[in-house]
Design an enzyme around this catalytic site. Structure first.
Site, short mmCIF file in Angstrom:
data_model
loop_
_atom_site.label_atom_id
_atom_site.label_comp_id
_atom_site.label_asym_id
_atom_site.label_seq_id
_atom_site.Cartn_x
_atom_site.Cartn_y
_atom_site.Cartn_z
N ARG A 133 2.98 10.51 45.13
CA ARG A 133 3.34 11.76 45.43
C ARG A 133 4.30 12.00 45.79
NH1 ARG A 133 -0.66 16.17 43.90
NH2 ARG A 133 -2.34 15.23 43.17
N ARG A 136 5.72 18.96 46.88
CA ARG A 136 5.74 20.40 47.45
C ARG A 136 6.27 20.31 49.06
NH1 ARG A 136 0.11 22.79 46.11
NH2 ARG A 136 -0.25 20.56 46.36
N ARG A 165 10.43 23.84 41.09
CA ARG A 165 9.43 24.42 40.35
C ARG A 165 9.50 25.78 40.32
NH1 ARG A 165 4.64 26.58 40.80
NH2 ARG A 165 2.47 25.54 40.80
N ASP A 181 1.37 14.57 35.30
CA ASP A 181 0.17 14.78 35.89
C ASP A 181 -1.07 13.92 35.20
OD1 ASP A 181 -1.18 16.47 38.27
OD2 ASP A 181 -2.58 16.54 36.53
N TYR A 233 -12.82 15.94 36.17
CA TYR A 233 -12.06 17.15 35.84
C TYR A 233 -12.78 17.82 34.69
CZ TYR A 233 -9.33 16.16 39.64
OH TYR A 233 -8.82 15.59 41.04
O1 CP3 Z 1 3.62 10.80 42.55
C1 CP3 Z 1 4.43 11.52 42.01
O2 CP3 Z 1 5.40 12.01 42.54
C2 CP3 Z 1 4.30 11.95 40.58
C3 CP3 Z 1 3.59 13.00 40.12
C4 CP3 Z 1 2.04 13.19 40.10
C5 CP3 Z 1 1.55 14.55 40.23
N1 CP3 Z 1 0.02 14.32 40.01
C6 CP3 Z 1 2.29 15.80 40.27
C7 CP3 Z 1 1.30 16.87 40.97
C8 CP3 Z 1 1.03 12.37 40.00
C9 CP3 Z 1 1.13 10.72 40.06
C10 CP3 Z 1 -0.14 13.11 39.75
C11 CP3 Z 1 -1.45 12.31 39.67
C12 CP3 Z 1 -2.79 13.35 40.03
N2 CP3 Z 1 -2.95 14.61 39.69
C13 CP3 Z 1 -3.74 12.75 40.56
C14 CP3 Z 1 -4.15 11.40 40.78
C15 CP3 Z 1 -3.58 11.00 42.05
C16 CP3 Z 1 -3.96 10.95 43.44
O3 CP3 Z 1 -3.57 11.76 44.44
O4 CP3 Z 1 -5.14 10.45 43.55
C17 CP3 Z 1 -5.00 13.88 40.21
C18 CP3 Z 1 -6.33 13.80 41.08
C19 CP3 Z 1 -4.19 14.97 39.78
C20 CP3 Z 1 -4.76 16.23 39.39
C21 CP3 Z 1 -4.09 17.22 40.11
N3 CP3 Z 1 -2.68 17.65 39.95
C22 CP3 Z 1 -4.58 18.18 41.20
C23 CP3 Z 1 -6.03 17.97 41.62
C24 CP3 Z 1 -3.70 19.18 41.58
C25 CP3 Z 1 -3.73 20.47 42.26
C26 CP3 Z 1 -3.67 19.97 43.48
C27 CP3 Z 1 -2.54 20.46 44.47
O5 CP3 Z 1 -2.22 19.77 45.41
O6 CP3 Z 1 -2.35 21.59 44.42
C28 CP3 Z 1 -2.39 18.81 40.53
C29 CP3 Z 1 -1.10 19.37 40.69
C30 CP3 Z 1 0.19 18.70 40.87
N4 CP3 Z 1 0.46 17.50 40.44
C31 CP3 Z 1 1.10 18.84 41.91
C32 CP3 Z 1 1.97 18.09 41.79
C33 CP3 Z 1 3.24 18.04 42.51
C34 CP3 Z 1 1.16 20.34 42.40
C35 CP3 Z 1 1.65 21.13 41.90
C36 CP3 Z 1 2.38 22.46 42.39
O7 CP3 Z 1 2.01 23.33 42.91
O8 CP3 Z 1 3.62 22.39 42.42
#
Ligand code: CP3
Length: 354
Positions: free
Chosen positions: A27, A31, A40, A77, A154
């Site tokens: 990640r 943010r 964003r 994602d 999910y």
């Molecule tokens: O690593 C990176 O920089 C690449 C980007 C990346 C994102 N999601 C961007 C994202 C990766 C590799 C993911 C994978 C992901 N997405 C996982 C598995 C990774 C882990 O941490 O185990 C999961 C479970 C998800 C599902 C998901 N996407 C959730 C539950 C959420 C909301 C949670 C939150 O933090 O708000 C997201 C959204 C998301 N994916 C964001 C980002 C940067 C936040 C969105 C935002 O508000 O900008």
């Protein structure tokens, strides 16, 4: 395609000699970076950002402008696959992801299909090729996907969950329904990751974020079995170079031997397993990626540096270690602390490589 200038990440995943331990952060685009929040905002929603190849490329490169990272990860994602299956994905502020049409029965499951990579998910491949072009050989690009089990949590829950009540009830009462969902997902993930590799991803990681909530028996039947099928179906070489595969099961520390037996190249480790113990168990079969507690980044830069030194010492001499956090970086982390972490790995790790 431009020649790769820094390949220590790919070399470490294949346990080949390196000059120092490579480092990236799960990640790393997100943010905690003000420049991410600005882009964003410009994109509108999170999914709009994922669908815009230029902006997805911009946020992928942002952490590389700040820090000497050894890999970039595609900005996207894991939920792109169920979104492409028509489940109606929304991201609600404060609530995380929500699916309007969750999968609750065999009738729902039978409607699932493998999405068309060339249409429904083409935007992801466009982001991959745009990022590769703009990286211009600086560091390798990682592609990724969720594991079938993690995606199914999910899709069945309809969003994030603390108890996994619906997907676990399905697992125990309607296992055939869950197996059908996992089968379609495994076929989808194989095509999805192979398409990312063809578009330019130089390594791939499978995120099994929720594998650790299963019993050992259920982990093998409902998560590992499908990741094994995926590893068997992946294109392992492209452009004359091996494409390493990383499996990351959060909470999977007790199953490292079984995970390594899938034929993957590396295992992601969370912070609940000691990396020296993990190396003794599977270090002759796979590389290890990890495993500093992401909450360590709340501590002072001095304490962070000490912890990096401790983990490097625990892994010991030789290749086969990619430094990372044990899970994604938290949104409230001070970017300077992330910088102290990365700098410490680059400065302290050389002595472990001849
Ligand atoms: O690593 C990176 O920089 C690449 C980007 C990346 C994102 N999601 C961007 C994202 C990766 C590799 C993911 C994978 C992901 N997405 C996982 C598995 C990774 C882990 O941490 O185990 C999961 C479970 C998800 C599902 C998901 N996407 C959730 C539950 C959420 C909301 C949670 C939150 O933090 O708000 C997201 C959204 C998301 N994916 C964001 C980002 C940067 C936040 C969105 C935002 O508000 O900008």
């Amino acid at each position: 395609m431009a020649e790769l200038q820094n390949d220590r990440f790919l070399r470490a995943l294949l346990r080949e000699p390196v000059d120092r331990t490579p480092v990236w952060m799960m990640r790393q685009a997100g943010r905690y970076l003000p420049e991410y929040r600005a882009t964003r905002g410009q994109a509108g929603s999170f999914m709009d950002l994922c669908r815009n190849a230029e902006l997805a490329c911009e946020v992928t490169l942002q952490p590389l402008e700040r820090y000497p990272l050894d890999a970039a990860i595609l900005f996207s994602d894991i939920l792109t696959i169920p979104d492409a299956m028509g489940l109606g994905l929304r991201f609600e502020t404060g609530e995380g992801p929500v699916f309007d049409k969750p999968i609750r029965s065999m009738a729902d499951a039978k409607k699932l299909y493998v999405p068309d990579m060339g249409s429904d998910l083409q935007y992801v491949m466009n982001a991959v090729s745009t990022i590769r072009k703009n990286l211009n050989g600086r560091v390798p690009l990682i592609g990724f996907s969720g594991s079938p089990w993690t995606l199914a949590t999910y899709m069945v829950e309809g969003g994030s969950s603390k108890t996994f009540s619906k997907v676990k009830a399905m697992m125990y009462d309607q296992p055939a329904t869950l197996h059908h969902i996992l089968d379609v997902l495994a076929d989808s993930v194989i095509q999805y990751l192979n398409a990312q590799i063809e578009a330019g991803a130089q390594a791939v990681q499978i995120f099994d974020t929720w594998g650790g909530v299963l019993t050992p028996r259920d982990y093998k039947e409902f998560s590992l079995q499908y990741m094994h099928k995926i590893v068997d179906g992946l294109k392992r070489e492209n452009d004359g170079r091996k494409v390493p595969v990383i499996l990351f099961t959060k909470g999977g520390g007790q199953w490292l031997e079984e995970m390594a037996a899938t034929g993957c190249d590396a295992l992601g480790l969370d912070w609940t397993t000691d990396i020296d113990v993990a190396r003794a168990r599977v270090g002759d079969k796979v590389a290890l990626q990890g495993n500093m507690d992401p909450s360590m980044l709340y501590a002072s830069p001095e304490r962070i540096r000490q912890e990096v030194g401790y983990i490097l010492e625990k892994f010991g001499k030789g290749s086969g270690h990619v430094f990372n956090l044990g899970h994604g970086i938290h949104p409230e982390v001070d970017p300077e602390h992330a910088g102290a972490f990365i700098k410490a790995v680059t400065e302290l790790s050389g002595q472990y490589h001849a």
